[in-house]
Structures are given as C-alpha cells and as structure tokens.
Design a protein around this motif. Structure first.
Motif, mmCIF file in Angstrom:
data_model
loop_
_atom_site.group_PDB
_atom_site.id
_atom_site.type_symbol
_atom_site.label_atom_id
_atom_site.label_comp_id
_atom_site.label_asym_id
_atom_site.label_seq_id
_atom_site.Cartn_x
_atom_site.Cartn_y
_atom_site.Cartn_z
ATOM 1 N N HIS A 71 0.790 -1.227 0.000
ATOM 2 C CA HIS A 71 0.000 0.000 0.000
ATOM 3 C C HIS A 71 0.828 1.286 0.000
ATOM 4 O O HIS A 71 0.397 2.308 -0.548
ATOM 5 C CB HIS A 71 -0.901 -0.005 1.242
ATOM 6 N N GLY A 72 2.019 1.268 0.576
ATOM 7 C CA GLY A 72 2.770 2.512 0.745
ATOM 8 C C GLY A 72 3.084 3.209 -0.561
ATOM 9 O O GLY A 72 2.944 4.425 -0.679
ATOM 10 N N HIS A 73 3.548 2.450 -1.574
ATOM 11 C CA HIS A 73 3.867 3.081 -2.853
ATOM 12 C C HIS A 73 2.608 3.592 -3.548
ATOM 13 O O HIS A 73 2.634 4.620 -4.234
ATOM 14 C CB HIS A 73 4.642 2.127 -3.765
ATOM 15 N N THR A 119 -2.054 -5.443 -15.733
ATOM 16 C CA THR A 119 -2.518 -4.326 -14.906
ATOM 17 C C THR A 119 -3.947 -4.550 -14.449
ATOM 18 O O THR A 119 -4.290 -4.337 -13.277
ATOM 19 C CB THR A 119 -2.417 -3.005 -15.692
ATOM 20 N N ALA A 120 -4.814 -4.998 -15.375
ATOM 21 C CA ALA A 120 -6.215 -5.268 -15.017
ATOM 22 C C ALA A 120 -6.309 -6.377 -13.988
ATOM 23 O O ALA A 120 -7.096 -6.300 -13.038
ATOM 24 C CB ALA A 120 -7.007 -5.641 -16.275
ATOM 25 N N ARG A 121 -5.489 -7.400 -14.145
ATOM 26 C CA ARG A 121 -5.523 -8.509 -13.180
ATOM 27 C C ARG A 121 -5.103 -8.019 -11.795
ATOM 28 O O ARG A 121 -5.635 -8.458 -10.777
ATOM 29 C CB ARG A 121 -4.596 -9.625 -13.655
ATOM 30 N N GLY A 122 -4.142 -7.106 -11.750
ATOM 31 C CA GLY A 122 -3.689 -6.581 -10.469
ATOM 32 C C GLY A 122 -4.708 -5.702 -9.773
ATOM 33 O O GLY A 122 -4.576 -5.427 -8.580
ATOM 34 N N LEU A 123 -5.740 -5.241 -10.504
ATOM 35 C CA LEU A 123 -6.787 -4.417 -9.907
ATOM 36 C C LEU A 123 -7.959 -5.232 -9.393
ATOM 37 O O LEU A 123 -8.751 -4.738 -8.590
ATOM 38 C CB LEU A 123 -7.300 -3.405 -10.945
ATOM 39 N N GLN A 124 -8.093 -6.463 -9.860
ATOM 40 C CA GLN A 124 -9.261 -7.271 -9.513
ATOM 41 C C GLN A 124 -9.160 -7.811 -8.092
ATOM 42 O O GLN A 124 -8.066 -8.056 -7.576
ATOM 43 C CB GLN A 124 -9.412 -8.412 -10.516
ATOM 44 N N LYS A 160 -5.596 -9.103 -6.848
ATOM 45 C CA LYS A 160 -5.007 -7.779 -6.655
ATOM 46 C C LYS A 160 -3.558 -7.883 -6.205
ATOM 47 O O LYS A 160 -3.175 -8.740 -5.399
ATOM 48 C CB LYS A 160 -5.827 -6.969 -5.658
ATOM 49 N N LEU A 161 -2.722 -6.999 -6.752
ATOM 50 C CA LEU A 161 -1.296 -6.957 -6.432
ATOM 51 C C LEU A 161 -0.954 -5.865 -5.439
ATOM 52 O O LEU A 161 0.163 -5.809 -4.934
ATOM 53 C CB LEU A 161 -0.488 -6.745 -7.719
ATOM 54 N N SER A 162 -1.916 -4.982 -5.182
ATOM 55 C CA SER A 162 -1.704 -3.869 -4.252
ATOM 56 C C SER A 162 -3.068 -3.338 -3.849
ATOM 57 O O SER A 162 -4.108 -3.889 -4.225
ATOM 58 C CB SER A 162 -0.857 -2.769 -4.911
ATOM 59 N N VAL A 172 2.112 -2.247 4.285
ATOM 60 C CA VAL A 172 1.042 -3.120 3.815
ATOM 61 C C VAL A 172 -0.256 -2.800 4.544
ATOM 62 O O VAL A 172 -0.257 -2.500 5.751
ATOM 63 C CB VAL A 172 1.430 -4.603 4.048
ATOM 64 N N ASN A 173 -1.360 -2.864 3.822
ATOM 65 C CA ASN A 173 -2.684 -2.743 4.425
ATOM 66 C C ASN A 173 -3.201 -4.163 4.682
ATOM 67 O O ASN A 173 -3.513 -4.897 3.746
ATOM 68 C CB ASN A 173 -3.627 -1.988 3.487
ATOM 69 N N ASN A 174 -3.249 -4.552 5.947
ATOM 70 C CA ASN A 174 -3.624 -5.913 6.333
ATOM 71 C C ASN A 174 -5.109 -5.986 6.685
ATOM 72 O O ASN A 174 -5.610 -5.168 7.461
ATOM 73 C CB ASN A 174 -2.806 -6.380 7.550
ATOM 74 N N ARG A 175 -5.797 -6.972 6.135
ATOM 75 C CA ARG A 175 -7.171 -7.262 6.545
ATOM 76 C C ARG A 175 -7.098 -8.313 7.670
ATOM 77 O O ARG A 175 -6.618 -9.423 7.468
ATOM 78 C CB ARG A 175 -7.964 -7.799 5.356
#
Length: 580
Positions: A71-73, A118-123, A127-129, A540-543
């Motif tokens: 999440h930081g970047h 890029t689309a796969r990383g948004l799903q 998600k990659l970030s 990192v944003n942890n759930r």
C-alpha cells in the motif's frame, strides 16, 4: 462487579474489586478484594472479563491476517497525483474513466506491465496492491482499460494545453527531442522500419517526440511513423506550441540533428517570435578551423568564445572547448586506432603466410574495408594494396589535424545577446540532457514504454501518452524526494563548485556525501527512485479477522512506517490514507 481506582494523597491509587448492591432504596458498594499489587496489564484484562469479554491464552491465535495488500507506494503515487492536481487536469469529474486512467498511470510507475496484467492486479481475487480498492475499481478487465485509453486520447490536446498553461510562459525555453522504440507485431500502420536507436535488428518501430520546459518537466508528446526523420517533426511541434498553447514568443532548443540548416532556412527564419538554439555538426567545425575562425588561443583564459562567420549570417556562434572531453576523445581515438591495427596485422599475416595466402587486390581490399570502416578511422591510415601484399601506416597529418579540434563544439543560436549571453546560451543547449533523462526513464529504468504490443494506432498513441503522464508524476516525485535519493539535491552548491558551464557537471557536497556514505544528513539510508518505491511497498494494508468466540468482525491495519518511509511520505506531503 467492577474495578475502581481510589486515589491516595501521598501513595499510588488503590485498585479495588468492588460490588454494588441495593439496600432498600439505596445503592451501596462493598470491597471484595484489593488488587493494588497486580500489574496493570492483569488489571486491564480483568476489566475486560468483567465486561463480558473472553479470556485468550495465546494472543497470536486471537486474530488472522486474511489478506495483505502492498500500500505505501500506492499512497505515495496517488497522493502525489492529487497534490499536483493531475487528476483534475485529466478530468474535472471523478468518473470511472478518470479513475481507470489514474490506475494505469500509477501502475506504470509502481510496476509497469501489460494492460492485461494491470487489469488482473486491480481485480479483487488477484489484486497486487491496494490500488484497485483505493480507486474503487474492483471488477475491472483489460477491455475496460482499453476503452479508458481511447477516452484519454480524445482528451490529450486539452490535457497538454492545461500542462502548458502551468509550466510554459511567453519567452520561455522549450526543449524538444525525438526518440524511437521498437514494436512487437506487424499490423500497426505506425510501425515502420527506420533508424533504430534500440539496436533491435529486424524490428519495426515508432518515433515519438517529447516536449519539455526548461526544467525538464514533460508537457507534450507526439507519436510518428517509425520511418519519420527527426527534422520533419519540428514544424508540427512549433505550430502546436504557437497555436494550441498560445505562445507567440519562444526559444526552441534542439540538437544538431533536429534543427538542421534546412529547417532553419525553411521554417524557423520565417516564423516570427521563434528563436532557436542548436549546435553545429561535427563535420562543420573543421571548416571553421581551417578558415581560422576558431583558434586555440581563444581558449587560453576562458573555455568559451563567441565568434562570427559570414557562412552563418545573423547568427551567433559560441565555440566551446572542454578539456575533459578533449582527453576522452584522444583516448578513444587511440583505442580505435590500436584495435584497427590489430585486425589489419592479421590481414598482413594472411597475405604472407605459406599455406593458402590471401591474394588479389579485390579480396584483400574487401577484408581491409571491413576493418577500417568498422571503427570509422579509414582517414587516419595510408593503405597500400598489391595483388600479393598489403601494408599500412598511420596518417600522422590527419590524426594531428583532428586532434587540434578535440573537445571543441560550437553552439549555434538566433537568440539576441541581450536575451541570453554566451554562457547562458551554452547552458540552455546543454539543458537538452534533461530530455535525454526523460527518455532513459521512459524507455528503460522506470516506465518501460517498450516493447509495444498494441495493434491499433490510437492505442499506441494513448500508451505513449500514458507513459508521459506517468513521467510527469515521477518528475514531481523525484524533486520532492531528492534529499533521500542519490539524485542531486543542492543545485546551487553544484553550480558553485563547477569550474564553468562548458566542463562536466559536478556533484554538490551533499550529493557526494550521499554517494560515498549511502546515508543522508539525517543518517537515513539513501535510495534510488526504484528501490524507494519498493521500500514503500512494504507498507502493507492488512485485513485482520477476529477468532475470539462471539466476536465476529474484520478490520484493516496499515503497517507502521519505518523512519525512512515516514521521511519519504513527509517529503511528498502525502498520507497513507489516500482518497480519489
């Protein structure tokens, strides 16, 4: 039952376990135990139990981390985009198309990939970030990104006009240069064979021209067919600045391959309000020396001298001599000559060997031509070829004649002296290095515009424009983060230490210290731009999910930044809580 702390005047407060009860209509309380000797954590745990909480023997088993999103970047890039107002420049309304474009810009800076990746990383599932959830883009696919690229391209003129209004003013320097990048596939009309700067044999390519302000901030980009010559792009770009951006008086800075004699004669001299700065080609300088316009005595006290020549009427010529460049060229020439002689000696041996000697003027000449043309030093050798022999000698006269011009270059300009003196004119020409830095970032180390896989011409143009907007964000980030990067962060000191504008640039004391110690003045580790982004990505944003019986809830918890991460966020002026 409950716990009560009773203050004592000269002693620590008493911690009492008490119980309240009714006696008739009155509420009374009695003390069941004195807990004053228990540690505070035990008392706090007992409070929770008395309120109905559950006892947990192993705190690690009380919670599960069910998802971690770097999440930081993301926060750094999105926060910068919002801070510099690029989101509003792209569109005044927070539409889904705008968010899709911002996601592609941020992804290009954080981890450049294909649109599919890029689309796969948004799903949600892949998600990659935290980028997708921060922009509210769950469920995005590559087709939606392609449509957003089409929407962005339709707004390119308006966006570039807004950038020009912020970063360009009347009478300003405009830096312009052209590069190329290779292409994967053969169906795009823009992809053509041409002068390949990437040294990719057999690859189609496109050409694109980047326009920046005097500080190297990108303003506009234009895509051309891959076989377009650099000078032929100039007229269109000047017209863009004058009509679309509304600037009537500018100083155009381009390299010697861009602003040619033909462009000066046909375009620049006929355009009112447009001055220019370029340099003479290396083949034009010896003529000035032979006609005694340039003499080495000019540089006895200064490393630059303004000269006049009737071959360039109405122009200013500033001859510069860089002793470091002269030494480098002398060394390079000697290395090339030596390498050529080693190969020529093999041909001499081949003509004199006993078994199967090399014979025939044509055969010997072919071998010799391959060698001397490879290193471009043919003029420095006298060659003798007979049907059964070959010999050579260095042409000392030619070598000495070239050596007299080592380190010399001539800046050529139409700018009046009252506008820019000789030193400032040279400085303006050398500022083209900022566009070259943009191309390095564009093509290799950061944004990776190449290779291009799009087959549609408009998609190729949108892809290149996306990369320009990503570099626009990176340019602002680098300026803010300079104190903790290996980048120069004290230009005033660097200029003061420099012997002159002609010589190589010198690092400031601060930049030299960072390079040597790998630590900042605050004793923090120094990063490159890429490693700093990777470092920020470890925030990192942890759930987090509760395993406590009867307590069913999830919550997010962001990693606490390290000192260097906190410094980076402070320099950028952004928060880990970013919204769009």
């Amino acid at each position: 039952m409950y716990i009560e702390r009773v203050p004592n005047r000269n002693s620590p407060p008493a911690v009492l376990l008490r119980e309240s009860y009714r006696e008739g209509k009155k509420v009374r309380k009695r003390t069941l135990a004195n807990l004053s000797k228990l540690p505070d954590e035990a008392v706090d745990g007992l409070k929770i139990l008395l309120k109905g909480g559950k006892a947990i023997e192993d705190i690690e088993e009380a919670f599960n981390i069910v998802r971690s999103r770097p999440h930081g970047h993301v926060a750094a890039v999105l926060g910068t985009i919002k801070k510099i107002g690029l989101d509003s420049i792209i569109s005044g309304e927070n539409t889904r198309n705008r968010r899709l474009v911002l996601s592609m810009i941020a992804a290009r800076i954080i981890a450049p990939k294909s649109k599919l990746a890029t689309a796969r990383g948004l799903q949600e599932a892949t998600k990659l970030s935290s980028l997708g959830e921060r922009l509210g883009l769950s469920g995005t696919d590559e087709d939606e990104l392609y449509l957003a690229m089409d929407w962005l391209l339709s707004r390119q003129e308006e966006i570039e006009k807004s950038l020009a209004a912020i970063h360009l003013v009347e009478g300003t320097l405009v830096l312009y240069d052209v590069s190329s990048t290779y292409f994967e596939g053969k169906t795009c009309p823009l992809a053509q064979f041409g002068y390949n700067r990437d040294k990719k044999k057999g690859k189609l390519q496109i050409v694109f021209g980047l326009l920046c302000n005097a500080q190297g901030c990108p303003i506009s980009v234009e895509v051309f067919e891959g076989n377009t010559a650099d000078p032929s792009t100039l007229t269109q770009q000047i017209e863009k600045v004058r009509t679309r951006f509304g600037l009537k008086k500018i100083i155009w800075v381009g390299d010697r391959g861009m602003i040619t004699q033909a462009r000066i004669r046909e375009d620049l001299k006929e355009t009112a309000g447009v001055d220019w700065i370029t340099a003479l080609r290396s083949s034009q300088i010896p003529k000035l020396g032979n006609q005694s316009y340039i003499q080495l005595s000019l540089f006895d006290e200064k490393d630059l001298a303004e000269i006049t020549c009737e071959d360039y009427p109405g122009e200013r010529l500033v001859a510069c001599r860089n002793p470091f460049l002269a030494e480098e060229r002398k060394r390079n020439r000697e290395e090339l000559l030596h390498a050529t002689e080693q190969k020529l000696d093999k041909i001499v041996s081949a003509t004199s060997r006993q078994r199967c000697p090399l014979r025939g003027e044509a055969e010997i000449g072919l071998k010799v031509g391959e060698v001397i043309n490879k290193y471009s030093v043919a003029k420095h050798f006298n060659i003798q070829i007979t049907p059964d022999s070959f010999s050579y000698q260095r042409n000392r006269e030619s070598i000495e004649e070239e050596a007299t011009l080592d380190g010399l270059y001539v800046v050529r300009s139409s700018v009046p002296e009252e506008t820019l003196n000789a030193e400032d004119t040279v400085k303006a020409y050398k500022s083209l290095s900022k566009v070259e830095q943009a191309f390095r970032s564009y093509k290799t180390i950061d944004l990776k515009v190449r290779p291009i896989y799009h087959r549609n011409s408009d998609r190729v143009k949108a892809h290149v424009f996306l990369c320009m907007l990503a570099y626009y964000v990176e340019w602002h980030m680098r300026r803010c983060l300079a104190p903790i990067l290996f980048d120069e962060d004290d230009w005033e000191n660097a200029l003061r230490l420099r012997e002159g504008i002609v010589t190589h640039s010198v690092r400031s004391d601060s930049a030299s210290s960072k390079a040597q110690k790998k630590r900042t003045a605050d004793n923090l580790p120094v990063h490159s731009f890429q490693t700093l982004l990777a470092d920020l990505g470890t925030i990192v944003n942890n759930r987090i999910q509760s395993n406590i019986p009867g307590v069913n809830f999830d919550f997010d918890k962001v990693t606490e930044p390290t000192p260097v991460q906190r410094k980076a966020l402070d320099l950028l002026g952004v928060s880990l809580i970013c919204t769009q």
